[in-house]
Design a protein around this motif. Structure first.
Motif, PDB file in Angstrom:
ATOM      1  N   ASN A   1       0.814  -1.213   0.000  1.00  6.69           N
ATOM      2  CA  ASN A   1       0.000   0.000   0.000  1.00  6.69           C
ATOM      3  C   ASN A   1       0.845   1.260   0.000  1.00  6.69           C
ATOM      4  O   ASN A   1       0.326   2.371  -0.011  1.00  6.69           O
ATOM      5  N   ILE A   2       2.158   1.075   0.049  1.00 10.03           N
ATOM      6  CA  ILE A   2       3.058   2.232   0.171  1.00 10.03           C
ATOM      7  C   ILE A   2       3.191   2.914  -1.185  1.00 10.03           C
ATOM      8  O   ILE A   2       3.635   2.285  -2.158  1.00 10.03           O
ATOM      9  N   ASP A   3       2.813   4.198  -1.217  1.00  7.65           N
ATOM     10  CA  ASP A   3       2.987   4.986  -2.428  1.00  7.65           C
ATOM     11  C   ASP A   3       2.389   4.271  -3.642  1.00  7.65           C
ATOM     12  O   ASP A   3       2.996   4.164  -4.703  1.00  7.65           O
ATOM     13  N   SER A   4       1.177   3.725  -3.441  1.00 11.87           N
ATOM     14  CA  SER A   4       0.549   2.902  -4.470  1.00 11.87           C
ATOM     15  C   SER A   4      -0.840   3.461  -4.778  1.00 11.87           C
ATOM     16  O   SER A   4      -1.539   3.923  -3.880  1.00 11.87           O
ATOM     17  N   LYS A   5      -1.252   3.433  -6.022  1.00 17.76           N
ATOM     18  CA  LYS A   5      -2.568   3.925  -6.392  1.00 17.76           C
ATOM     19  C   LYS A   5      -3.556   2.776  -6.490  1.00 17.76           C
ATOM     20  O   LYS A   5      -3.176   1.644  -6.770  1.00 17.76           O
ATOM     21  N   LYS A   6      -4.834   3.095  -6.257  1.00 20.31           N
ATOM     22  CA  LYS A   6      -5.868   2.083  -6.523  1.00 20.31           C
ATOM     23  C   LYS A   6      -6.128   2.052  -8.013  1.00 20.31           C
ATOM     24  O   LYS A   6      -5.970   3.042  -8.709  1.00 20.31           O
ATOM     25  N   PHE A   7      -6.537   0.883  -8.455  1.00 21.36           N
ATOM     26  CA  PHE A   7      -6.715   0.670  -9.891  1.00 21.36           C
ATOM     27  C   PHE A   7      -7.584   1.752 -10.541  1.00 21.36           C
ATOM     28  O   PHE A   7      -7.296   2.236 -11.624  1.00 21.36           O
ATOM     29  N   ASN A   8      -8.659   2.135  -9.830  1.00 19.88           N
ATOM     30  CA  ASN A   8      -9.587   3.081 -10.459  1.00 19.88           C
ATOM     31  C   ASN A   8      -9.116   4.539 -10.359  1.00 19.88           C
ATOM     32  O   ASN A   8      -9.791   5.438 -10.845  1.00 19.88           O
ATOM     33  N   GLU A   9      -7.955   4.751  -9.754  1.00 22.50           N
ATOM     34  CA  GLU A   9      -7.413   6.115  -9.715  1.00 22.50           C
ATOM     35  C   GLU A   9      -6.483   6.381 -10.899  1.00 22.50           C
ATOM     36  O   GLU A   9      -6.039   7.496 -11.101  1.00 22.50           O
ATOM     37  N   ILE A  10      -6.167   5.335 -11.642  1.00 21.13           N
ATOM     38  CA  ILE A  10      -5.183   5.531 -12.706  1.00 21.13           C
ATOM     39  C   ILE A  10      -5.875   5.873 -14.026  1.00 21.13           C
ATOM     40  O   ILE A  10      -7.036   5.550 -14.229  1.00 21.13           O
ATOM     41  N   LYS A  11      -5.130   6.524 -14.879  1.00 24.49           N
ATOM     42  CA  LYS A  11      -5.675   6.897 -16.190  1.00 24.49           C
ATOM     43  C   LYS A  11      -5.068   5.945 -17.218  1.00 24.49           C
ATOM     44  O   LYS A  11      -3.851   5.831 -17.360  1.00 24.49           O
ATOM     45  N   LEU A  12      -5.961   5.229 -17.904  1.00 26.91           N
ATOM     46  CA  LEU A  12      -5.474   4.287 -18.920  1.00 26.91           C
ATOM     47  C   LEU A  12      -5.081   5.047 -20.179  1.00 26.91           C
ATOM     48  O   LEU A  12      -5.808   5.914 -20.633  1.00 26.91           O
ATOM     49  N   TYR A  13      -3.931   4.726 -20.719  1.00 26.11           N
ATOM     50  CA  TYR A  13      -3.550   5.289 -22.030  1.00 26.11           C
ATOM     51  C   TYR A  13      -3.676   4.165 -23.061  1.00 26.11           C
ATOM     52  O   TYR A  13      -4.145   3.066 -22.736  1.00 26.11           O
ATOM     53  N   ASN A  14      -3.274   4.419 -24.276  1.00 26.33           N
ATOM     54  CA  ASN A  14      -3.388   3.394 -25.327  1.00 26.33           C
ATOM     55  C   ASN A  14      -2.500   2.189 -25.015  1.00 26.33           C
ATOM     56  O   ASN A  14      -1.315   2.353 -24.730  1.00 26.33           O
ATOM     57  N   ASN A  15      -3.093   1.005 -25.102  1.00 27.14           N
ATOM     58  CA  ASN A  15      -2.370  -0.243 -24.833  1.00 27.14           C
ATOM     59  C   ASN A  15      -1.472  -0.142 -23.601  1.00 27.14           C
ATOM     60  O   ASN A  15      -0.243  -0.280 -23.702  1.00 27.14           O
ATOM     61  N   PRO A  16      -2.076   0.097 -22.445  1.00 28.95           N
ATOM     62  CA  PRO A  16      -1.261   0.246 -21.225  1.00 28.95           C
ATOM     63  C   PRO A  16      -0.543  -1.058 -20.887  1.00 28.95           C
ATOM     64  O   PRO A  16      -1.052  -2.147 -21.173  1.00 28.95           O
ATOM     65  N   LEU A  17       0.622  -0.919 -20.289  1.00 26.48           N
ATOM     66  CA  LEU A  17       1.413  -2.100 -19.898  1.00 26.48           C
ATOM     67  C   LEU A  17       1.299  -2.315 -18.388  1.00 26.48           C
ATOM     68  O   LEU A  17       1.505  -1.388 -17.603  1.00 26.48           O
ATOM     69  N   PHE A  18       0.978  -3.535 -17.999  1.00 20.17           N
ATOM     70  CA  PHE A  18       0.869  -3.884 -16.581  1.00 20.17           C
ATOM     71  C   PHE A  18       1.826  -5.029 -16.255  1.00 20.17           C
ATOM     72  O   PHE A  18       1.906  -6.000 -17.020  1.00 20.17           O
ATOM     73  N   LEU A  19       2.489  -4.921 -15.107  1.00 21.35           N
ATOM     74  CA  LEU A  19       3.274  -6.050 -14.598  1.00 21.35           C
ATOM     75  C   LEU A  19       2.495  -6.686 -13.463  1.00 21.35           C
ATOM     76  O   LEU A  19       1.983  -5.989 -12.586  1.00 21.35           O
ATOM     77  N   VAL A  20       2.372  -8.005 -13.491  1.00 19.35           N
ATOM     78  CA  VAL A  20       1.625  -8.723 -12.457  1.00 19.35           C
ATOM     79  C   VAL A  20       2.587  -9.671 -11.743  1.00 19.35           C
ATOM     80  O   VAL A  20       3.267 -10.472 -12.389  1.00 19.35           O
ATOM     81  N   GLY A  21       2.580  -9.563 -10.415  1.00 20.17           N
ATOM     82  CA  GLY A  21       3.560 -10.292  -9.609  1.00 20.17           C
ATOM     83  C   GLY A  21       3.296 -11.787  -9.475  1.00 20.17           C
ATOM     84  O   GLY A  21       2.231 -12.265  -9.854  1.00 20.17           O
ATOM     85  N   PRO A  22       4.247 -12.502  -8.909  1.00 23.20           N
ATOM     86  CA  PRO A  22       4.116 -13.947  -8.710  1.00 23.20           C
ATOM     87  C   PRO A  22       3.511 -14.250  -7.343  1.00 23.20           C
ATOM     88  O   PRO A  22       3.245 -13.311  -6.567  1.00 23.20           O
ATOM     89  N   GLU A  23       3.295 -15.519  -7.040  1.00 19.47           N
ATOM     90  CA  GLU A  23       2.949 -15.942  -5.685  1.00 19.47           C
ATOM     91  C   GLU A  23       4.071 -15.420  -4.768  1.00 19.47           C
ATOM     92  O   GLU A  23       5.252 -15.610  -5.075  1.00 19.47           O
ATOM     93  N   GLY A  24       3.701 -14.726  -3.714  1.00 22.50           N
ATOM     94  CA  GLY A  24       4.741 -14.139  -2.845  1.00 22.50           C
ATOM     95  C   GLY A  24       5.079 -12.712  -3.255  1.00 22.50           C
ATOM     96  O   GLY A  24       5.919 -12.067  -2.633  1.00 22.50           O
ATOM     97  N   ASP A  25       4.405 -12.213  -4.311  1.00 27.77           N
ATOM     98  CA  ASP A  25       4.503 -10.813  -4.747  1.00 27.77           C
ATOM     99  C   ASP A  25       5.898 -10.446  -5.297  1.00 27.77           C
ATOM    100  O   ASP A  25       6.838 -11.218  -5.220  1.00 27.77           O
ATOM    101  N   PHE A  26       5.960  -9.246  -5.847  1.00 28.10           N
ATOM    102  CA  PHE A  26       7.258  -8.686  -6.229  1.00 28.10           C
ATOM    103  C   PHE A  26       8.012  -8.340  -4.936  1.00 28.10           C
ATOM    104  O   PHE A  26       7.389  -8.042  -3.910  1.00 28.10           O
ATOM    105  N   SER A  27       9.329  -8.336  -5.006  1.00 31.17           N
ATOM    106  CA  SER A  27      10.110  -7.927  -3.822  1.00 31.17           C
ATOM    107  C   SER A  27      10.082  -6.397  -3.732  1.00 31.17           C
ATOM    108  O   SER A  27       9.804  -5.714  -4.732  1.00 31.17           O
ATOM    109  N   ASP A  28      10.359  -5.874  -2.526  1.00 33.85           N
ATOM    110  CA  ASP A  28      10.406  -4.415  -2.358  1.00 33.85           C
ATOM    111  C   ASP A  28      11.403  -3.803  -3.336  1.00 33.85           C
ATOM    112  O   ASP A  28      11.168  -2.741  -3.909  1.00 33.85           O
ATOM    113  N   PHE A  29      12.517  -4.517  -3.516  1.00 26.78           N
ATOM    114  CA  PHE A  29      13.541  -4.019  -4.431  1.00 26.78           C
ATOM    115  C   PHE A  29      12.982  -3.896  -5.842  1.00 26.78           C
ATOM    116  O   PHE A  29      13.194  -2.893  -6.529  1.00 26.78           O
TER     117      PHE A  29
END
Lengths: 234, 234
Positions: free
Chosen positions: A165-193
């Motif tokens: 939740n740190i410095d993170s936006k909710k999905f509906n707060e973001i503005k979609l541009y053309n063909n937006p790129l999303f990264l989706v984490g694995p089981e255990g999430d992305f690391s802080d790094f």
């Protein structure tokens, strides 16, 4: 009406050709006959209406009746997804993402990604079947596997979905541009790094509110929201 | 933090009790010990913080440290879904809908519904596991199977998702109200008669644009859009 994939067109003769697998599917499974009218796409926005003119030992030729260009959904996302441990979950994601709408699938290996291989032939078959099923004239591409850091350095604009939740936006707060790129984490999430590294490279951190979604669920959620945004402009 | 389900609380002694299955899961699978602090819910919006005080032959008792009421997502949908032919597709829907957020699941038998039975025990297990996994404090209910016409007559307000474009709204043109009800068709869609019957009973016909989504995909799409609308108000 059932959708098929054509192989090539000869515009001077108006003839449309199908490869052996697709011909077999049209003739043997769907039991189409000479004279029948079918719909076919190249998976890249072209939609043809074709009259079957010749069937010879599993080789089908059709006469082009009508050619249309179908506009791509401008918000169809690109998704970089850390390969889930269970193959069935990844394959399920591919099927659903193709049905709903996705442009490119980038399988990613991050710090917490255990699985490092994909059966590309199987994935491509699933994509083709799902596109036919859902009447999708744009075939998503499944790209080569990338290492997280290399990918982020190469593509410096996007959203990184994670559970922080740190410095993170909710999905509906973001503005979609053309063909937006999303990264989706694995089981255990992305690391802080990894989250920090992505942010430094132009990525915006996003989350899904209170819920913790599995990788494949998060990816389908993203496809649904992007598709719904697309429909505003249909 | 992992979420568990408690069975009952004795507020005078501040003791919290777990049933045998859940106790086994906490002790043997998650290897929690006396003195550990865990999080538990009743699946109805109550969230407890508990210190484990006693473990005796797979019976676990905890001391209540903190009790919170978690607000329900007001747009969490009710979905009446025609039972898909393949059990795996229905179970997959239940898992994902629970992760993303759904209130009630109504299995429906319509004209084109071939499958007419559900393994309720298995469904309830999937719901519980998905709720734990996704940190969901509201356990969806899976209701008894209904016949389409009876259901529509009983619940006279909702949306009927189908592939027809006649007098049908796009998903993003509709206004979500609290806990909106959606009907999702089977393979082969709702019949024209069913769509008309629903409309006469207060239902609004909706579609997903150009795409033809499978039942389970459509249902998950709906859950995603409703959840995203919920998040506007978090």
């Amino acid at each position: 009406m059932q959708l098929f994939f054509f192989k090539s067109i000869n515009l001077s003769s108006m003839e449309v050709f199908f490869d052996e697998n697709e011909s077999y599917h049209i003739i043997k499974v769907m039991r189409k006959k000479k004279g029948d009218i079918i719909k076919a796409t190249d998976g890249n926005g072209i939609l043809l209406e074709i009259k079957i003119t010749s069937i010879k030992s599993n080789k089908l030729i059709g006469l082009l009746l009508k050619k249309m260009n179908i506009k791509a959904n401008k918000h169809s996302p690109d998704i970089g997804i850390c390969i889930p441990k269970k193959t069935s979950r990844f394959e399920w994601f591919i099927e659903k993402a193709t049905e709903i709408g996705i442009r490119n699938i980038y399988p990613i290996i991050s710090h917490n990604t255990e699985k490092k291989k994909i059966n590309y032939d199987r994935c491509k078959k699933i994509i083709k079947m799902a596109a036919k099923q859902s009447n999708n004239f744009y075939l998503p591409e499944i790209k080569n596997i990338s290492i997280f850091k290399d990918f982020v350095v190469k593509k410096q604009k996007g959203f990184i979905a994670n559970c922080s939740n740190i410095d993170s936006k909710k999905f509906n707060e973001i503005k979609l541009y053309n063909n937006p790129l999303f990264l989706v984490g694995p089981e255990g999430d992305f690391s802080d790094f990894e989250i920090e590294f992505a942010k430094k490279n132009g990525y915006v951190s996003i989350n899904f509110g209170k819920q913790i979604l599995r990788s494949e669920t998060a990816a389908i959620y993203i496809c649904s929201i992007c598709n719904n945004a697309n429909n505003f402009n249909l």
